[in-house]
Design a protein around this motif. Structure first.
Motif, PDB file in Angstrom:
ATOM      1  N   LYS A 104       0.858  -1.197   0.000  1.00 50.67           N
ATOM      2  CA  LYS A 104       0.000   0.000   0.000  1.00 50.67           C
ATOM      3  C   LYS A 104       0.887   1.237   0.000  1.00 50.67           C
ATOM      4  O   LYS A 104       1.387   1.634   1.056  1.00 50.67           O
ATOM      5  CB  LYS A 104      -0.888  -0.017   1.250  1.00 50.67           C
ATOM      6  CG  LYS A 104      -2.282  -0.512   0.983  1.00 50.67           C
ATOM      7  CD  LYS A 104      -3.158   0.623   0.527  1.00 50.67           C
ATOM      8  CE  LYS A 104      -4.348   0.136  -0.290  1.00 50.67           C
ATOM      9  NZ  LYS A 104      -4.525   0.870  -1.511  1.00 50.67           N
ATOM     10  N   ASN A 105       1.164   1.805  -1.116  1.00 51.20           N
ATOM     11  CA  ASN A 105       1.925   3.053  -1.106  1.00 51.20           C
ATOM     12  C   ASN A 105       1.451   3.942  -2.240  1.00 51.20           C
ATOM     13  O   ASN A 105       0.528   3.595  -2.973  1.00 51.20           O
ATOM     14  CB  ASN A 105       3.428   2.784  -1.197  1.00 51.20           C
ATOM     15  CG  ASN A 105       3.778   2.010  -2.448  1.00 51.20           C
ATOM     16  OD1 ASN A 105       3.030   2.000  -3.415  1.00 51.20           O
ATOM     17  ND2 ASN A 105       4.915   1.358  -2.426  1.00 51.20           N
ATOM     18  N   TRP A 106       2.092   5.077  -2.393  1.00 47.12           N
ATOM     19  CA  TRP A 106       1.560   6.042  -3.350  1.00 47.12           C
ATOM     20  C   TRP A 106       1.697   5.567  -4.784  1.00 47.12           C
ATOM     21  O   TRP A 106       0.858   5.880  -5.631  1.00 47.12           O
ATOM     22  CB  TRP A 106       2.220   7.414  -3.155  1.00 47.12           C
ATOM     23  CG  TRP A 106       3.716   7.401  -3.375  1.00 47.12           C
ATOM     24  CD1 TRP A 106       4.665   7.106  -2.457  1.00 47.12           C
ATOM     25  CD2 TRP A 106       4.399   7.703  -4.587  1.00 47.12           C
ATOM     26  NE1 TRP A 106       5.903   7.190  -3.005  1.00 47.12           N
ATOM     27  CE2 TRP A 106       5.784   7.562  -4.319  1.00 47.12           C
ATOM     28  CE3 TRP A 106       3.992   8.077  -5.864  1.00 47.12           C
ATOM     29  CZ2 TRP A 106       6.746   7.773  -5.289  1.00 47.12           C
ATOM     30  CZ3 TRP A 106       4.963   8.288  -6.829  1.00 47.12           C
ATOM     31  CH2 TRP A 106       6.318   8.149  -6.531  1.00 47.12           C
ATOM     32  N   ILE A 107       2.719   4.746  -5.064  1.00 46.34           N
ATOM     33  CA  ILE A 107       2.866   4.261  -6.448  1.00 46.34           C
ATOM     34  C   ILE A 107       1.672   3.389  -6.816  1.00 46.34           C
ATOM     35  O   ILE A 107       1.051   3.539  -7.874  1.00 46.34           O
ATOM     36  CB  ILE A 107       4.178   3.471  -6.606  1.00 46.34           C
ATOM     37  CG1 ILE A 107       5.356   4.355  -6.244  1.00 46.34           C
ATOM     38  CG2 ILE A 107       4.305   2.939  -8.027  1.00 46.34           C
ATOM     39  CD1 ILE A 107       6.686   3.665  -6.343  1.00 46.34           C
ATOM     40  N   THR A 108       1.335   2.456  -5.909  1.00 49.11           N
ATOM     41  CA  THR A 108       0.185   1.597  -6.165  1.00 49.11           C
ATOM     42  C   THR A 108      -1.087   2.427  -6.311  1.00 49.11           C
ATOM     43  O   THR A 108      -1.929   2.140  -7.168  1.00 49.11           O
ATOM     44  CB  THR A 108       0.011   0.603  -5.011  1.00 49.11           C
ATOM     45  OG1 THR A 108       1.296   0.231  -4.539  1.00 49.11           O
ATOM     46  CG2 THR A 108      -0.729  -0.608  -5.462  1.00 49.11           C
ATOM     47  N   ASP A 109      -1.210   3.443  -5.474  1.00 54.32           N
ATOM     48  CA  ASP A 109      -2.386   4.315  -5.573  1.00 54.32           C
ATOM     49  C   ASP A 109      -2.479   4.942  -6.950  1.00 54.32           C
ATOM     50  O   ASP A 109      -3.544   4.971  -7.570  1.00 54.32           O
ATOM     51  CB  ASP A 109      -2.309   5.427  -4.516  1.00 54.32           C
ATOM     52  CG  ASP A 109      -2.870   4.944  -3.197  1.00 54.32           C
ATOM     53  OD1 ASP A 109      -3.421   3.834  -3.190  1.00 54.32           O
ATOM     54  OD2 ASP A 109      -2.730   5.657  -2.190  1.00 54.32           O
ATOM     55  N   ILE A 110      -1.342   5.446  -7.431  1.00 53.84           N
ATOM     56  CA  ILE A 110      -1.340   6.087  -8.750  1.00 53.84           C
ATOM     57  C   ILE A 110      -1.772   5.094  -9.813  1.00 53.84           C
ATOM     58  O   ILE A 110      -2.611   5.386 -10.666  1.00 53.84           O
ATOM     59  CB  ILE A 110       0.062   6.649  -9.075  1.00 53.84           C
ATOM     60  CG1 ILE A 110       0.324   7.868  -8.211  1.00 53.84           C
ATOM     61  CG2 ILE A 110       0.171   6.993 -10.544  1.00 53.84           C
ATOM     62  CD1 ILE A 110       1.638   8.527  -8.512  1.00 53.84           C
TER      63      ILE A 110
END
Lengths: 452, 492
Positions: free
Chosen positions: A260-266
């Motif tokens: 769960k981090n911002w790359i996955t969010d993007i």
């Protein structure tokens, strides 16, 4: 609920001895409003279903005609002195005779037929010839080149009637509507009527519409959707070969491994946005990247397939993730508990259990790609007339072709109304494919879906 | 097709690697699987993947990069003088490519040998006629510079492909050899393979980002080219759209935007009331039997390809509207308000029909996610069902429904086939829904179909239009998703 202590609104008169058994005016009004509201809902559903009905009715009524075609049966004398002057049946020499050599034979056959049917007419041979399709001589020539041994005999041959005659028999063309039509006259229709009575002109099932190739503007009667169907098939092969593995791999990563981090969010926001990008934007991408930059051939099913792959990927990813999510965590835990690695638990247990759902999603994605037109317009799959089906896989992928929806669009653009019938007929075939694919998807879901 | 063969050879190598690697692992463990660190298959996969993946990756990158590099170096060979007035470098380059392809064809069909091609010169032979005889049509005579460039293009492509084949094969064989020699019973094959597979999964997942970047970049570059050729003030603030292929055209997005928004507005005017009431009825009133029949039937409308709706607009709805509003005395109303079948109303109504299931199924979900307790509370106080819907459910579901309408609007703005076939081609500001108007998507299609010249503003404007469309729909989607998500949180 402080309103309770307020006195009732001044404008509403209250009966002194109210009873629940008689409806007062206010209740009647409220109940009427309730009825009306429910009615609006029913009307809305009714309109929706009516539209569906109208659409289906329009398609079937306008398109059914494309599956029938008018043919004229003529007995053609394949004269030896015209077709094979030396009489040695050498295929090289026979093929030197162009279609102009065959036209007189057909005219002669038509005149014989008219004489034998006792048709009274003052039309010349040339005008009578207009009853037949412009492709008649070419069809006869192809037939003779395949069967040179028949030269010198008389064969009974079914010729396509011209599109006006065809329309006349189907009711599209009437004696009033041809007043300004240079292609056919009332006298010719008189001849047609008498030939129909004598049984030489009749409508039969039109196989060449389903298997044949598109034809030029002048010959709507010989246009078919078969080659475009092959083009669509090759595009779907490309989509299946690329979108399924890539989509499944991406979903597995996002659903099972991604931290769960911002790359996955993007990535996730990206995928849900890509699913809503207008399809024409993918066409622009295809034109700029695959054709203008990579110089892949225009109108090639490979390029169409690549564009549709990019378009279908988000759909497949979203449905695959849903079916991976539906597999309960206990399956993963059990696999990990007996010593499987994370990768093994996913590939050996979760993926097989999610497979029916993935398959269903893929079929629906493919159906969506099959009916898509807009991106194909930009990469040039419209306006190209493929006359032959491709002969190998490589040429099927790389040689210019059309696709079913693009072919339908092409027909809808042409001026001759005879092509509209083809367009509706093409839609029937396209919808049959889509219905089949969706039915398969529903059956798969019903049969293999597991409730955990 | 050498690339296909190369690909097949690599795949065959890796299949061989699988078998060899597994056999070697067995051997090193003395035939006893228990002595191995990993299952024997993993040793095979290790060899196979090491042979396959780097080679294929290099192949893909090479195939992408080679045309650009060659293009750049060959393009430098063409002096500015021979680029004719009204033409440009990319047009000359496409000539060069055509000549080079023609020469390739000449060699492969046996009309010329390779040496003959390299020795060709415009002084001694007529290239155009020679190529014409084998079926390659050229638009103009070949100048010496173009011929030289084409020859260099050919030789560079040939060398490039040759080097690529060698490099890729070496990589495959090298990878195979390396992984094979490392195969030993103590080698942690499973961990290595799993790390590799994870890498592949990550690459697949980032393809979505690559697509977005590709979309944005491809449109951004061409848009910048467009603004170099055409003032951006005219594009955004001008008032007329009249492309003129002799140059000097007015290319303003505003009339197109007006047509797009007008048609979308009419579509929403049709779809929102019908879709919303259908959703309310299905979720609040309908019995299970009605719901299980009506809902899938309505959703069929969403599965019908847009080309069908386009044809429906062009051939059925349009002529029907003309019968009502046009044709003077012969028409139904006896008025002469509408002349052609294409109009804002035609496209809008048909698009509205297409959007009905979209609005209804989204609103259905949202209405269903309003907690049952709120309904029960309202009904318990004596409200009728319709009062509950209007005064309790609707206010609670409103943000979600607004989100659904925004999503439908973004669909309407990006819809292509219905407007291409039903809306017409005239760009203007008008309030009359019976006139034909044009939209952004229609213009993109008409500017980019047929022969496209990537150096004229009339073609490049399509990319600026596409970028605007992309930004517009993206903005609407993000806004809608934000509203829907925010709303969902309230009741969870």
């Amino acid at each position: 609920m402080t309103d309770l202590t307020n006195s009732p609104a001044a404008g509403v008169p209250r009966p002194k001895h109210g009873t629940l058994l008689t409806q007062d005016a206010r209740t009647a009004k409220r109940n009427a409003a309730e009825k009306r509201f429910q009615m609006y809902g029913m009307i809305a559903i009714g309109i929706g279903l009516l539209m569906l009905l109208v659409l289906v009715f329009t398609i079937v009524r306008n398109g059914a005609g494309a599956f029938q075609q008018t043919f004229i049966t003529l007995d053609v004398q394949l004269l030896e002195d015209k077709l094979d002057k030396n009489g040695n049946r050498d295929i090289e020499e026979i093929s030197k005779v162009s279609t102009f050599g065959y036209s007189p034979l057909i005219s002669q056959a038509l005149e014989d037929k008219i004489a034998s049917a006792n048709v009274q007419t003052e039309l010349s041979g040339k005008q009578l010839g207009d009853i037949l399709s412009k492709s008649a001589a070419a069809t006869l020539r192809d037939f003779v080149l395949q069967n040179p041994e028949l030269i010198g005999t008389s064969v009974s041959f079914e010729f396509l009637a011209s599109s006006r005659v065809d329309g006349y028999l189907k009711g599209r063309v009437t004696r009033d509507s041809i007043a300004n039509d240079k292609n056919i006259s009332v006298e010719q229709l008189d001849v047609v009527d008498q030939l129909v009575e004598s049984g030489s002109i009749k409508k039969t099932f039109n196989l060449s519409f389903i298997t044949g190739a598109d034809a030029s503007d002048q010959r709507p009667e010989s246009a078919g959707i078969g080659v475009a169907m092959v083009g669509s098939l090759f595009m779907m092969l490309v989509v299946l070969a690329l979108a399924l593995p890539i989509g499944v791999a991406a979903s597995i990563y996002l659903e099972e491994f991604a931290p769960k981090n911002w790359i996955t969010d993007i990535i996730e926001v990206n995928i849900s946005n890509l699913a809503a990008v207008p399809s024409i934007v993918f066409g622009i991408l295809g034109l700029a990247v695959f054709i203008n930059y990579m110089h892949l051939p225009m109108s090639a099913p490979l390029v169409g397939g690549l564009v549709l792959t990019l378009m279908t990927l988000p759909t497949i990813i979203i449905s695959t993730r849903a079916s991976l999510k539906a597999v309960p965590p206990s399956i993963r835990d059990a696999a990990l508990g007996v010593g499987a690695s994370k990768m093994q638990s996913v590939f050996h247990h979760v993926l097989p259990l999610a497979a029916p759902g993935i398959l269903t999603g893929t079929i629906i994605g493919l159906a969506q790609a099959l009916g898509e037109t807009a991106p194909l317009l930009l990469i040039g799959m419209v306006g190209f007339i493929a006359s032959n089906a491709p002969d190998s896989v490589a040429s099927g992928l790389l040689s210019p072709n059309s696709a079913m929806p693009a072919q339908i669009y092409e027909w809808a653009k042409r001026a001759d109304p005879a092509f509209y019938e083809r367009a509706w007929g093409g839609i029937i075939i396209l919808l049959l494919f889509l219905i089949t694919m969706n039915t398969v998807a529903v059956i798969l879901r019903r049969r293999f879906e597991r409730r955990w | 097709m050498p690339v296909l063969w190369l690909f097949l050879i690599i795949v065959a190598l890796s299949a061989f690697g699988f078998i060899a690697g597994r056999a070697r692992a067995y051997q090193s463990a003395g035939g006893d699987v228990r002595n191995l660190h990993s299952l024997p298959g993993y040793y095979g996969y290790n060899v196979a993947l090491t042979a396959l993946v780097p080679a294929l990756a290099v192949l893909a990158v090479w195939l992408l990069a080679q045309p650009m590099l060659i293009e750049n170096s060959v393009s430098k060979m063409i002096p500015d003088e021979i680029i004719a007035e009204g033409s440009n470098r990319s047009l000359v380059m496409s000539d060069v490519r055509r000549v080079a392809n023609g020469l390739d064809l000449a060699v492969s069909s046996g009309a010329m040998t390779n040496d003959e091609v390299n020795a060709l010169s415009t002084d001694t032979s007529d290239i155009r006629a020679t190529l014409g005889s084998i079926g390659v049509a050229l638009g103009s005579d070949v100048s010496p510079e173009v011929l030289a460039a084409a020859q260099s293009y050919r030789s560079k492509s040939y060398t490039g492909t040759l080097v690529m084949t060698v490099v890729v094969l070496l990589l495959a064989i090298g990878g195979l050899a390396l992984a094979y020699t490392r195969t030993h019973k103590d080698f942690r094959a499973r961990n290595v393979v799993e790390r590799g597979v994870l890498g592949l999964l990550i690459i697949a997942a980032s393809l979505a980002i690559l697509t977005t970047i590709g979309i944005v970049l491809s449109m951004l570059f061409e848009t910048m080219n467009f603004f170099r050729l055409h003032p951006w003030t005219d594009f955004f603030f001008g008032g007329t759209w009249s492309p003129n292929f002799r140059g000097d055209s007015d290319l303003s997005i505003l009339p197109l935007l007006w047509g797009t928004l007008y048609i979308s507005f009419i579509a929403l005017l049709v779809a929102v009331p019908i879709g919303l009431f259908a959703a309310i009825y299905l979720s609040e009133y309908a019995s299970n039997a009605v719901r299980s029949i009506a809902k899938p039937l309505l959703e069929i409308l969403a599965g019908i390809p847009t080309i069908v709706y386009g044809l429906f607009a062009l051939l059925t709805v349009g002529p029907m509207l003309v019968n009502v509003f046009g044709r003077g005395d012969q028409g139904l109303l006896g008025v002469e308000w509408m002349s052609g079948a294409t109009s804002v109303l035609t496209a809008g109504v048909v698009m509205g029909i297409m959007l009905i299931p979209f609005v209804s199924s989204l609103s259905d979900d949202i209405i269903n996610s309003v907690p049952q307790a709120m309904r029960d509370g309202s009904l318990g106080l004596g409200a009728t069902k319709s009062e509950t819907v209007r005064q309790v459910i609707m206010p609670a579901a409103l943000p979600g429904i607004v989100g659904a309408i925004l999503l439908a609007a973004s669909r309407a703005i990006g819809e292509t086939m219905i407007v291409v076939m039903g809306a017409g081609a005239i760009a203007k500001f008008s309030l009359n829904p019976l006139e034909s108007m044009t939209t952004i998507t229609t213009r993109i299609v008409s500017q980019l179909t047929g022969d496209t010249d990537f150096a004229s503003p009339e073609t490049l404007v399509a990319f600026a239009l596409g970028l605007t469309l992309f930004v517009l729909t993206l903005g609407l989607n993000i806004l809608a998703l934000y509203i829907v998500r925010k709303y969902r949180e309230q009741y969870e």
